[in-house]
Enzyme design. Structure first.
Site, PDB file in Angstrom:
ATOM      1  N   HIS A 336       0.788  -1.233   0.000  1.00  0.00           N
ATOM      2  CA  HIS A 336       0.000   0.000   0.000  1.00  0.00           C
ATOM      3  C   HIS A 336       0.812   1.271   0.000  1.00  0.00           C
ATOM      4  CE1 HIS A 336      -4.122  -1.521   0.555  1.00  0.00           C
ATOM      5  NE2 HIS A 336      -3.518  -2.541   1.152  1.00  0.00           N
ATOM      6  N   LYS A 522      -8.819  13.672   4.593  1.00  0.00           N
ATOM      7  CA  LYS A 522      -7.850  12.573   4.588  1.00  0.00           C
ATOM      8  C   LYS A 522      -6.928  12.772   5.771  1.00  0.00           C
ATOM      9  CE  LYS A 522      -6.757  13.978   0.407  1.00  0.00           C
ATOM     10  NZ  LYS A 522      -6.832  12.700  -0.299  1.00  0.00           N
ATOM     11  N   ARG A 523      -6.083  11.781   6.070  1.00  0.00           N
ATOM     12  CA  ARG A 523      -5.144  11.982   7.157  1.00  0.00           C
ATOM     13  C   ARG A 523      -4.250  13.201   6.894  1.00  0.00           C
ATOM     14  NH1 ARG A 523      -4.893   8.041  11.291  1.00  0.00           N
ATOM     15  NH2 ARG A 523      -3.087   9.200  12.028  1.00  0.00           N
ATOM     16  N   LYS A 528       0.530  14.595   1.643  1.00  0.00           N
ATOM     17  CA  LYS A 528      -0.809  14.861   1.113  1.00  0.00           C
ATOM     18  C   LYS A 528      -1.023  16.365   0.861  1.00  0.00           C
ATOM     19  CE  LYS A 528      -2.990  10.780   3.240  1.00  0.00           C
ATOM     20  NZ  LYS A 528      -3.824  10.084   2.241  1.00  0.00           N
ATOM     21  N   THR A 630      -8.552   6.704  -2.056  1.00  0.00           N
ATOM     22  CA  THR A 630      -9.921   6.236  -2.287  1.00  0.00           C
ATOM     23  C   THR A 630     -10.932   7.344  -2.037  1.00  0.00           C
ATOM     24  OG1 THR A 630      -9.882   5.296  -0.063  1.00  0.00           O
ATOM     25  CG2 THR A 630      -9.599   3.765  -1.911  1.00  0.00           C
ATOM     26  N   LYS A 634     -14.642   8.264  -3.895  1.00  0.00           N
ATOM     27  CA  LYS A 634     -15.913   8.555  -3.213  1.00  0.00           C
ATOM     28  C   LYS A 634     -16.454   9.907  -3.645  1.00  0.00           C
ATOM     29  CE  LYS A 634     -13.850   6.418   0.856  1.00  0.00           C
ATOM     30  NZ  LYS A 634     -13.108   6.784   2.089  1.00  0.00           N
TER      31      LYS A 634
HETATM   32  C1  LIG Z   1     -11.826   6.881   2.328  1.00  0.00           C
HETATM   33  C2  LIG Z   1     -11.318   7.266   3.653  1.00  0.00           C
HETATM   34  C3  LIG Z   1      -9.973   7.574   3.814  1.00  0.00           C
HETATM   35  C4  LIG Z   1      -8.977   7.559   2.673  1.00  0.00           C
HETATM   36  O1  LIG Z   1      -8.832   8.850   2.155  1.00  0.00           O
HETATM   37  P1  LIG Z   1      -7.639   9.207   1.156  1.00  0.00           P
HETATM   38  O2  LIG Z   1      -7.940  10.588   0.734  1.00  0.00           O
HETATM   39  O3  LIG Z   1      -7.728   8.241   0.027  1.00  0.00           O
HETATM   40  O4  LIG Z   1      -6.389   9.092   1.932  1.00  0.00           O
HETATM   41  C5  LIG Z   1      -9.523   7.955   5.064  1.00  0.00           C
HETATM   42  N1  LIG Z   1     -10.368   8.020   6.118  1.00  0.00           N
HETATM   43  C6  LIG Z   1     -11.668   7.724   5.994  1.00  0.00           C
HETATM   44  C7  LIG Z   1     -12.551   7.828   7.184  1.00  0.00           C
HETATM   45  C8  LIG Z   1     -12.197   7.341   4.769  1.00  0.00           C
HETATM   46  O5  LIG Z   1     -13.493   7.036   4.667  1.00  0.00           O
END
Ligand SMILES: *Cc1c(COP(=O)(O)O)cnc(C)c1O
Length: 788
Positions: A336, A522-523, A528, A630, A634
């Site tokens: 990953h 995101k984190r 990022k 991901t 979404k």
């Molecule tokens: C989808 C999701 C992530 C992943 O987000 P990225 O922008 O792809 O890092 C992180 N936390 C939660 C709660 C999510 O639903």
């Protein structure tokens, strides 16, 4: 259903929302319980190949609404409650959201479990039942403060404790091989620290198919010997600690012995229970590869490899060669990350002390690997790739060597694995490497999270997209249907209202719903680049201050992000965003043209609220650093346009939806690697040559933004003195240009919604159902329902 109504009337009146949730949960369990029993029976009778998905994190989100949807009961239940004067959403919101993961990794595991059930795959999750999930984030004076997430305080309606399926897991002690009269060797142990692993099972309900699979999470307890042996409080605590907390570290490995104990704990318990289950139905181990697939989600469960070897050899008397072939045929591994610091390694001394028998096996894997490969690939390459090296156990290498498949999670990421991170192992095992682009459960992220949109899609293209995600592309027929495009705007506005109400309640900020909702969730991590987004906000702020009378498209910048508690720099960025928000949100001259809302405690449930309201999806990682992402998928599925670097799956999103429907910008991965090779990146040159950028950066240290004396200086220095590790300044200009284009384009809602439509229509490609079907066909070799 009259039955449901009677039940509500007697059990749901006069209780708290939480009490009502529990009652409804039990009701849902009554319906899926029979499916669960039948599903297990069917898998047993048909002796179907089982997939075991091992992941140290699962982030399933709330289950009530999802289970009711999948059972086909959601509308009935909602209507029944309404008749009783009860609101389903309020009840659903009372369910705790299990935070058993940090972010993308855990959420991916949950999406894949959902898809396995919905495709009728005999899929089983295997993980840890953490007593405390990821910390609850609050802000105090703009700083992140972490509070414990006591998610099990009031029990958990979905789980079943299965004490009769417990296993002993052994740590430490001494081990030696004792010759037996028949010439074999037997592993003998003394002075081990044994713990009991007790499974808690949760049913995972498939979509409209009567299938319920199992997520098995392990909890630690004192071993049965504790009934007769004295355990001091310190010893008890040491055992309890194993499943007490989720490590809140998103991508760095923290090198703690406790983490290694967690990893072996759930790997060992999981493999033991698999082999026990298999052994009840099969003679000998020959068929193992035909009946079982074990998937290693990132390196944390890699010890399933030596653990399966141990069980096959020590308990089932297989020879090394037979055990090794079986193990490889069963195991597959997903990588990953390409961040070097995130590749897990363990000091050999620690590993050996904690897991002496497992260490012997890893050492033997290492010895045989070196013996077989050195003549072919030479000593240097073999030294670089062997499971043991530099005094460390190298988990990713062990995972590749012990599996028949290793995959990356987006095409670019898989190429970078082959060219860079796992380049040497790719020379040895080219046939093992393959790509499986990540996917998302459209059921949760559109059907549940965005019901207004889902209903509109039903009305326009029928319901088949709910099972066959590729049907979404039939939406393209409505690209020139002004009424439909206006409906998209209407739905977006409605979703913005819901989010705005939440922001008002929690942050007391007023948001205009005709503003651009520009979302980054995101984190919090330097790669990022939330910081790049911050620079744009400062730019917009200064522009308004310079020309208070000018017409601007109103904007709302929305952040959701947790920082690892020990990640100092990330926490400074949180403080910066909150300080900037404070300044901007209270400046009367800015008014409602610009707002910044950092919504605390981002997680799955908040994602479900924020994502449907987004116009812009910020996916701005330094190219090459984000394996897939991901949240990009979404947001796309909910009609947000991507403002994105050519990184991870952004590349595939842009290709699927069309470049003209996204806002791409920035350095390519190749350009980033070019800078590395030449060593000629000079951040300060961008500062010196771009007066606007200089002015924006100077606000970090010149008092423009109150309250960030230390953080502002720290961040300023990271960019200019320490040369901007993540190329923020190199991408500033192209990023802000795209932001300006967005500001202009948003005013033409017809064109804008045409782009949104193109994104929704193309999002089917990123369905987790399709991703899981590809894993099933190419890696696990298990049958599944047709999906396209
Ligand atoms: C989808 C999701 C992530 C992943 O987000 P990225 O922008 O792809 O890092 C992180 N936390 C939660 C709660 C999510 O639903």
């Amino acid at each position: 259903m009259a039955e449901i109504k009677t039940l509500y009337a007697t059990t749901l009146s006069d209780t708290s929302a939480y009490g009502q949730f529990v009652a409804l949960g039990h009701l849902a369990r009554r319906y899926d319980g029979s499916h669960w029993t039948k599903t297990s029976k069917k898998y047993r009778e048909q002796d179907q190949k089982q997939v075991y998905y091992f992941s140290i994190e699962f982030l399933p989100g709330r289950l009530l609404k999802s289970n009711l949807l999948n059972l086909g009961l959601l509308d009935t239940v909602r209507a029944g409650l309404k008749e009783l004067g009860l609101d389903f959403e309020t009840i659903s919101a009372a369910e705790p959201d299990p935070g058993l993961g940090n972010g993308g990794l855990g959420r991916l595991a949950a999406c894949y479990m959902d898809s396995m059930a919905s495709l009728g795959i005999a899929g089983n999750g295997n993980g840890i039942r953490y007593r405390y999930g990821l910390f609850k984030q609050v802000f105090m004076d703009g700083y992140q403060v972490e509070l414990p997430d006591d998610w099990l305080r009031n029990g958990n309606v979905w789980e079943i404790r299965r004490e009769n399926k417990s296993c002993l897991v052994r740590f430490g002690g001494n081990v030696w091989m004792q010759p037996q009269p028949d010439g074999t060797l037997k592993a003998m142990y003394e002075n081990t620290d044994d713990v009991l692993a007790v499974p808690y099972d949760t049913g995972l309900v498939g979509y409209h198919n009567d299938v319920t699979n199992t997520l098995r999470l392990w909890s630690v307890e004192l071993p049965p010997s504790a009934d007769t042996t004295y355990y001091s409080q310190a010893q008890r605590d040491r055992i309890d600690d194993i499943t007490k907390v989720l490590y809140p570290d998103d991508s760095n490995s923290e090198g703690q012995a406790l983490r290694l104990r967690q990893e072996y704990f759930f790997s060992s318990a999981g493999v033991q229970s698999i082999i026990r289950h298999y052994g009840l139905r099969h003679q000998g181990m020959k068929e193992l590869g035909k009946k079982i697939a074990i998937h290693i989600n990132d390196t944390h469960p890699t010890l399933v490899i030596p653990e399966l070897m141990r069980i096959l050899m020590d308990e089932h008397h297989c020879t090394w060669d037979v055990a090794w072939e079986l193990t490889k045929s069963v195991m597959s591994y997903t990588n990953h990350t390409i961040l070097q610091e995130a590749l897990e390694t363990w000091p050999i001394d620690m590993f050996k002390g904690l897991l002496p028998r497992i260490y012997q096996i890893v050492a033997e894997i290492d010895r045989r690997y070196r013996l077989a490969k050195t003549p072919v690939y030479g000593e240097a390459l073999v030294n670089r790739t062997a499971p043991l090296g530099d005094g460390q156990v190298r988990m990713a290498y062990l995972a590749v060597i012990g599996s028949h498949s290793v995959n990356g999670v987006a095409p670019l990421h898989t190429e970078l694995l082959k060219d860079d991170v796992l380049r040497d192992l790719y020379q040895v095992y080219p046939e093992r490497f393959n790509n499986k682009t990540n996917g998302i459960a459209t059921r949760r992220w559109v059907q549940l999270a965005n019901e207004p949109l889902a209903n509109l899609l039903d009305a326009k293209i029928g319901q088949s997209w709910r099972q066959q995600p590729s049907q979404l592309k039939t939406l393209l027929a409505y690209q020139d249907d002004p009424k439909f495009l206006a409906q998209l705007t209407q739905i977006k506005t409605q979703n913005k209202q819901a989010l705005a109400a939440y922001v008002k309640k929690t942050l007391d900020i007023d948001l205009r719903t005709d503003a651009i909702f520009d979302v980054q969730i995101k984190r919090l991590h330097a790669y990022k680049r939330q910081l790049l987004h911050v620079l744009e906000i400062i730019r917009e702020y200064l522009a308004i201050k310079d020309h208070p009378q000018a017409q601007v498209t109103p904007r709302v910048h929305i952040f959701g992000a947790k920082a690892a508690p020990s990640y100092h720099y990330a926490k400074s960025i949180i403080k910066l965003i909150n300080a900037l928000a404070d300044l901007i949100n209270h400046d009367p001259e800015v008014g409602d043209q610009l707002k910044v809302a950092f919504i605390p405690n981002y997680g799955v449930s908040l994602g479900e609220l924020i994502i449907p309201a987004a116009d812009i999806s910020e996916q701005i990682s330094t190219a090459s650093k984000e394996a897939s992402g991901t949240s990009n998928m979404k947001l796309m599925a909910n009609g947000a346009l991507s403002l994105a670097t050519l990184d991870g799956a952004n590349i595939d999103i842009i290709q699927a939806a069309g470049n003209e429907n996204e806002y791409a910008f920035g350095l390519t991965a190749k350009a980033v690697y070019g800078y590395y090779e030449r060593g000629d990146y000079h951040a300060v040159d961008f500062y010196n040559s771009n007066p606007e950028l200089k002015r924006v950066l100077d606000t970090l240290i010149d008092g423009t933004i109150p309250g960030i004396t230390t953080e502002g200086r720290e961040i300023y220095d990271s960019l200019l003195r320490y040369n901007d590790e993540f190329f923020v300044l190199a991408d500033y200009e192209s990023y802000t240009q795209q932001q300006q284009a967005i500001g202009a384009d948003f005013n033409d809602q017809t064109t804008w919604q045409q782009k949104a439509l193109a994104n929704i229509a193309a999002s089917g490609v990123f369905s987790a159902d399709l991703a899981v079907a590809r894993y099933s066909d190419d890696i696990w070799q298990v049958p599944h329902a047709q999906v396209n």
